[in-house]
Design a protein around this motif. Structure first.
Motif, PDB file in Angstrom:
ATOM      1  N   SER A 165      90.643  18.697  -8.705  1.00  0.00           N
ATOM      2  CA  SER A 165      91.427  18.532  -7.480  1.00  0.00           C
ATOM      3  C   SER A 165      90.768  19.228  -6.298  1.00  0.00           C
ATOM      4  O   SER A 165      90.753  18.702  -5.181  1.00  0.00           O
ATOM      5  CB  SER A 165      92.850  19.066  -7.685  1.00  0.00           C
ATOM      6  N   GLU A 166      90.219  20.432  -6.522  1.00  0.00           N
ATOM      7  CA  GLU A 166      89.531  21.145  -5.445  1.00  0.00           C
ATOM      8  C   GLU A 166      88.322  20.360  -4.956  1.00  0.00           C
ATOM      9  O   GLU A 166      88.011  20.345  -3.763  1.00  0.00           O
ATOM     10  CB  GLU A 166      89.091  22.534  -5.920  1.00  0.00           C
ATOM     11  N   LYS A 167      87.649  19.680  -5.870  1.00  0.00           N
ATOM     12  CA  LYS A 167      86.488  18.876  -5.502  1.00  0.00           C
ATOM     13  C   LYS A 167      86.883  17.478  -5.018  1.00  0.00           C
ATOM     14  O   LYS A 167      86.009  16.667  -4.692  1.00  0.00           O
ATOM     15  CB  LYS A 167      85.529  18.769  -6.696  1.00  0.00           C
ATOM     16  N   LYS A 168      88.192  17.218  -4.992  1.00  0.00           N
ATOM     17  CA  LYS A 168      88.727  15.927  -4.538  1.00  0.00           C
ATOM     18  C   LYS A 168      88.149  14.754  -5.341  1.00  0.00           C
ATOM     19  O   LYS A 168      87.789  13.707  -4.779  1.00  0.00           O
ATOM     20  CB  LYS A 168      88.489  15.751  -3.036  1.00  0.00           C
ATOM     21  N   ILE A 180      90.307  30.181  -9.983  1.00  0.00           N
ATOM     22  CA  ILE A 180      90.848  29.020 -10.694  1.00  0.00           C
ATOM     23  C   ILE A 180      91.128  29.369 -12.151  1.00  0.00           C
ATOM     24  O   ILE A 180      92.192  29.046 -12.679  1.00  0.00           O
ATOM     25  CB  ILE A 180      89.869  27.829 -10.587  1.00  0.00           C
ATOM     26  N   ARG A 203      97.770  26.382  -2.633  1.00  0.00           N
ATOM     27  CA  ARG A 203      96.696  25.432  -2.375  1.00  0.00           C
ATOM     28  C   ARG A 203      97.113  24.030  -2.836  1.00  0.00           C
ATOM     29  O   ARG A 203      97.826  23.885  -3.853  1.00  0.00           O
ATOM     30  CB  ARG A 203      95.410  25.865  -3.094  1.00  0.00           C
ATOM     31  N   SER A 226      95.592  21.856  -4.469  1.00  0.00           N
ATOM     32  CA  SER A 226      95.159  21.550  -5.834  1.00  0.00           C
ATOM     33  C   SER A 226      96.185  21.977  -6.878  1.00  0.00           C
ATOM     34  O   SER A 226      96.166  21.497  -8.010  1.00  0.00           O
ATOM     35  CB  SER A 226      93.818  22.237  -6.132  1.00  0.00           C
ATOM     36  N   ARG A 232      91.717  20.612 -14.384  1.00  0.00           N
ATOM     37  CA  ARG A 232      92.558  19.866 -13.437  1.00  0.00           C
ATOM     38  C   ARG A 232      92.439  20.462 -12.032  1.00  0.00           C
ATOM     39  O   ARG A 232      92.312  19.733 -11.038  1.00  0.00           O
ATOM     40  CB  ARG A 232      94.015  19.891 -13.893  1.00  0.00           C
ATOM     41  N   LEU A 233      92.483  21.783 -11.942  1.00  0.00           N
ATOM     42  CA  LEU A 233      92.375  22.442 -10.638  1.00  0.00           C
ATOM     43  C   LEU A 233      91.008  22.226 -10.009  1.00  0.00           C
ATOM     44  O   LEU A 233      90.902  21.949  -8.807  1.00  0.00           O
ATOM     45  CB  LEU A 233      92.652  23.940 -10.792  1.00  0.00           C
TER      46      LEU A 233
END
Length: 222
Positions: free
Chosen positions: A21-24, A164, A197, A199, A17-18
């Motif tokens: 989200s970090e990679k959008k 992460i 962050r 994310s 999930r993180l």
């Protein structure tokens, strides 16, 4: 729409999930309860455990490690493994530390005993196992502190899958209120940086049915 099958207090699910989200990369989640797995889920992962990612094109990738490698290969910018072979090796080393050693010594001993054992019909929590998890977590917090004293992030100068992975495990235990942050201020500062962050917002919004998070869980200035 990309789909991720997950469980709220599964650190491997949280890691994916993180990373998404970090990679959008947009995605929707489907909760899988380890004690009540639908038979249809075994066609996605014969192991019967989350996480499983169904990508936009229908590709089915099971297990956190293959999913992270897949996401890094297919959606390679930005990279969270590192730009050089040495950086990638160090990041992967720390991922293995989190997902094998930390998970065996801490996450499993606390999350499984306190949350999953009873739900899976295996009786109440074993207090000796919980004590082992509570004892080992200090060693891992000390290691995080040691790394942070020498680097900007766990694996080096850049935020990576090492951060992460570690944060995914710590966040599950923090949900239970079992991380002794005040005894490890350097590790606490690192976690506060990760926790702040964007994310992490969805992770902090998690509420496990029948189990409320610790009072400081959502507090960025804990």
């Amino acid at each position: 729409m990309r789909k991720l099958y997950h469980y709220w207090l599964c650190p491997f699910s949280r890691k994916i999930r993180l990373l998404l989200s970090e990679k959008k990369l947009s995605f929707e989640t489907v909760a899988i309860k380890p004690w009540d797995i639908p038979s249809s889920f075994f066609s996605l992962n014969p192991e019967g455990m989350p996480p499983v990612l169904i990508d936009d094109d229908g590709k089915n990738i099971a297990n956190a490690y293959p999913i992270t490698e897949y996401l890094e290969e297919v959606y390679f910018e930005p990279s969270y493994l590192g730009k050089t072979s040495a950086q990638r090796a160090e990041t992967r080393r720390l991922i293995i530390w989190c997902d094998e050693k930390f998970n065996a010594e801490v996450t499993h001993n606390l999350v499984y005993e306190k949350v999953l054992r009873r739900k899976m019909g295996q009786g109440g929590p074993d207090s000796a196992t919980i004590r082992i998890g509570n004892a080992h977590i200090h060693d891992h917090l000390e290691y995080v502190s040691w790394l942070c004293d020498r680097r900007n992030w766990l694996a080096g100068d850049a935020f990576s899958l090492a951060d992460i992975s570690a944060a995914a495990h710590f966040s599950c235990i923090d949900y239970l209120g079992d991380v002794p942050w005040d005894k490890h201020p350097v590790a606490k500062l690192w976690y506060a940086r990760v926790k702040s962050r964007p994310s992490f917002r969805d992770i902090l919004a998690d509420v496990v049915p029948g189990l409320s998070p610790s009072p400081h869980y959502t507090n960025l200035d804990f």
